[in-house]
Design a protein around this motif. Structure first.
Motif, PDB file in Angstrom:
ATOM      1  N   VAL A 170       0.820  -1.212   0.000  1.00  0.00           N
ATOM      2  CA  VAL A 170       0.000   0.000   0.000  1.00  0.00           C
ATOM      3  C   VAL A 170       0.852   1.259   0.000  1.00  0.00           C
ATOM      4  N   PRO A 192      -5.243  -2.977  -6.831  1.00  0.00           N
ATOM      5  CA  PRO A 192      -5.723  -3.271  -5.485  1.00  0.00           C
ATOM      6  C   PRO A 192      -4.534  -3.477  -4.547  1.00  0.00           C
ATOM      7  N   THR A 193      -4.712  -3.158  -3.283  1.00  0.00           N
ATOM      8  CA  THR A 193      -3.672  -3.393  -2.291  1.00  0.00           C
ATOM      9  C   THR A 193      -3.765  -4.837  -1.782  1.00  0.00           C
ATOM     10  N   ILE A 196      -7.053  -5.255   1.280  1.00  0.00           N
ATOM     11  CA  ILE A 196      -8.056  -4.345   0.745  1.00  0.00           C
ATOM     12  C   ILE A 196      -8.573  -3.381   1.818  1.00  0.00           C
ATOM     13  N   TYR A 199      -7.430   0.131   1.391  1.00  0.00           N
ATOM     14  CA  TYR A 199      -7.614   0.834   0.117  1.00  0.00           C
ATOM     15  C   TYR A 199      -8.085   2.275   0.291  1.00  0.00           C
ATOM     16  N   VAL A 202      -5.493   4.803  -0.588  1.00  0.00           N
ATOM     17  CA  VAL A 202      -5.324   5.126  -2.008  1.00  0.00           C
ATOM     18  C   VAL A 202      -6.342   6.183  -2.428  1.00  0.00           C
ATOM     19  N   VAL A 213     -10.245   0.789 -10.144  1.00  0.00           N
ATOM     20  CA  VAL A 213      -9.336  -0.236  -9.624  1.00  0.00           C
ATOM     21  C   VAL A 213      -9.108  -1.314 -10.669  1.00  0.00           C
ATOM     22  N   ARG A 227     -13.843  -8.445  -3.701  1.00  0.00           N
ATOM     23  CA  ARG A 227     -12.849  -7.380  -3.818  1.00  0.00           C
ATOM     24  C   ARG A 227     -13.471  -6.134  -4.444  1.00  0.00           C
ATOM     25  N   VAL A 231     -13.551  -2.397  -2.592  1.00  0.00           N
ATOM     26  CA  VAL A 231     -12.937  -1.152  -3.078  1.00  0.00           C
ATOM     27  C   VAL A 231     -13.993  -0.080  -3.308  1.00  0.00           C
ATOM     28  N   ALA A 236     -13.810   3.869  -4.197  1.00  0.00           N
ATOM     29  CA  ALA A 236     -13.440   3.794  -5.609  1.00  0.00           C
ATOM     30  C   ALA A 236     -14.631   4.169  -6.488  1.00  0.00           C
TER      31      ALA A 236
END
Length: 280
Positions: A170, A192-193, A196, A199, A202, A213, A227, A231, A236
Motif C-alpha cells: 500500500v 488493489p492493495t 483491501i 484501500y 489510495v 481499480v 474485492r 474497493v 473507488a
C-alpha cells in the motif's frame, strides 16, 4: 471540458464505471492474447454485455466505434506501449506513447485516454519515459478537452514475480498514485492493495480524482466480486477489469454481475446468482 466526455463514461445513476480492458495485444507478449485472438468477436461479445466502457488500442478501436447506434460502451483509448512484461526482461527496455494520441482519440470519439506510470525495480528509465509521455499527453489532452487516465503500476521484479505481477504494498501504491495526481491525472487506474482494508488510503491520496481499480490476474468469481465490493466501499469510482472478464467462461454473465454490484448495490451473493443464471 474534460468533464463533458466523462459524462459518457460514468453511469448517471451510480456515478461509477466498469471499463473492460482489451488492449493487451499492444504490448507484444504472446501470452497476453490468449482468449482474445479474434478481436472482432471479442468486442461484439462485450458490446452485447454492455459494460460502461471498453479499453482498446488505436488499431482495434474501429471494431467498437464502427458499430451503429448510441447504446454501446464508450471507448477508452490506450496510448502507450512498452516491453516491460517479458520474463526474462529484454536487455533494452522502452516505453513510448503515440505522438498523435490525443488527436486520434478525438477522431475515434473516445471518452478518455490511458497511459502508464510504472515503477519497475532497478529500471528508473521506464518511469522517466512514462513521465515524459504523460507530460506530453497532458498538454494535448488539455487542448482538446480529452480526459487523461494515468495507470500507476508498482511492479515486482520480473525474475521473481513473472512478467505481469504487481506489488500490492500500500505504501508503494499510494506514492505512485499521488505522483499520478501531481502529474495532472483526470482519472487514476490503480492496483488493489494486498490488504483491501487499506484501500481507503489510495482513495484519500487521490483526493478529488476518481480512482478505478485494476483487476490484475484471474481469480475466482467470489473473490473478484468481494474485492469489487470492498474497493467500492472504500470510495473507488469503478473498476477496470480485463482477463477476469474476457477469459471468463461467461463474459456476459460476469459483466452483468459486476454491473449489479456497481450500479444497483447488489450483494456478492446476489451478483453470484445473476452469474449462475446467465447463459454461457
Amino acid at each position: 471540458m474534460s468533464l463533458y466526455r466523462l459524462n459518457r463514461l460514468f453511469n448517471p445513476r451510480s456515478g461509477r464505471a466498469l471499463d473492460v480492458a482489451v488492449d493487451h495485444g499492444f504490448f507484444g507478449e504472446r501470452s497476453f492474447i490468449a482468449g482474445i485472438e479474434d478481436m472482432e468477436r471479442v468486442v461484439a461479445t462485450l458490446v452485447r454485455a454492455n459494460p460502461d466502457a471498453i479499453q482498446l488500442t488505436v488499431g482495434q478501436a474501429r471494431h467498437l466505434q464502427s458499430l451503429p447506434g448510441k447504446a454501446k460502451p464508450a471507448l477508452v483509448l490506450r496510448t502507450d506501449v512498452a516491453n516491460v512484461y517479458g520474463n526474462p526482461l529484454d536487455d533494452h527496455l522502452f516505453s513510448h506513447h503515440l505522438p498523435n494520441a490525443i488527436e486520434e482519440a478525438v477522431r475515434l470519439d473516445a471518452v478518455a485516454v490511458c497511459a502508464n506510470l510504472m515503477h519497475l525495480p532497478g529500471r528508473p528509465e521506464i518511469r522517466e519515459a512514462n513521465i515524459r509521455s504523460i507530460m506530453a499527453l497532458r498538454v494535448e489532452a488539455t487542448r482538446y478537452g480529452m480526459p487523461l487516465m494515468i495507470e500507476p503500476l508498482v511492479m515486482q521484479d520480473n525474475a521473481r514475480g513473472g512478467g505481469y505481477m504487481v506489488d500490492g504494498d500500500v505504501d508503494k501504491i499510494v506514492t505512485l498514485v499521488r505522483q499520478a495526481k501531481e502529474l495532472g491525472a483526470d482519472l487514476i487506474k490503480a492496483d488493489p492493495t494486498d490488504d483491501i482494508a487499506n484501500y481507503h488510503r489510495v482513495i484519500q491520496v487521490a483526493g478529488d480524482v476518481p480512482v478505478l481499480v485494476r483487476g490484475g490476474g484471474r481469480v475466482d468469481d467470489r473473490t473478484l466480486l468481494e474485492r469489487t465490493a470492498a474497493v467500492l466501499d472504500a470510495g473507488a469510482s469503478g473498476i477496470v477489469y480485463g482477463r477476469n472478464v474476457i477469459q471468463h467462461e461467461k463474459p456476459a454473465g460476469i459483466t452483468a454481475a459486476l454491473l449489479a454490484v456497481l450500479h444497483d448495490g447488489s450483494s456478492v451473493d446476489e451478483a453470484l446468482a445473476i452469474l449462475d443464471g446467465a447463459a454461457a
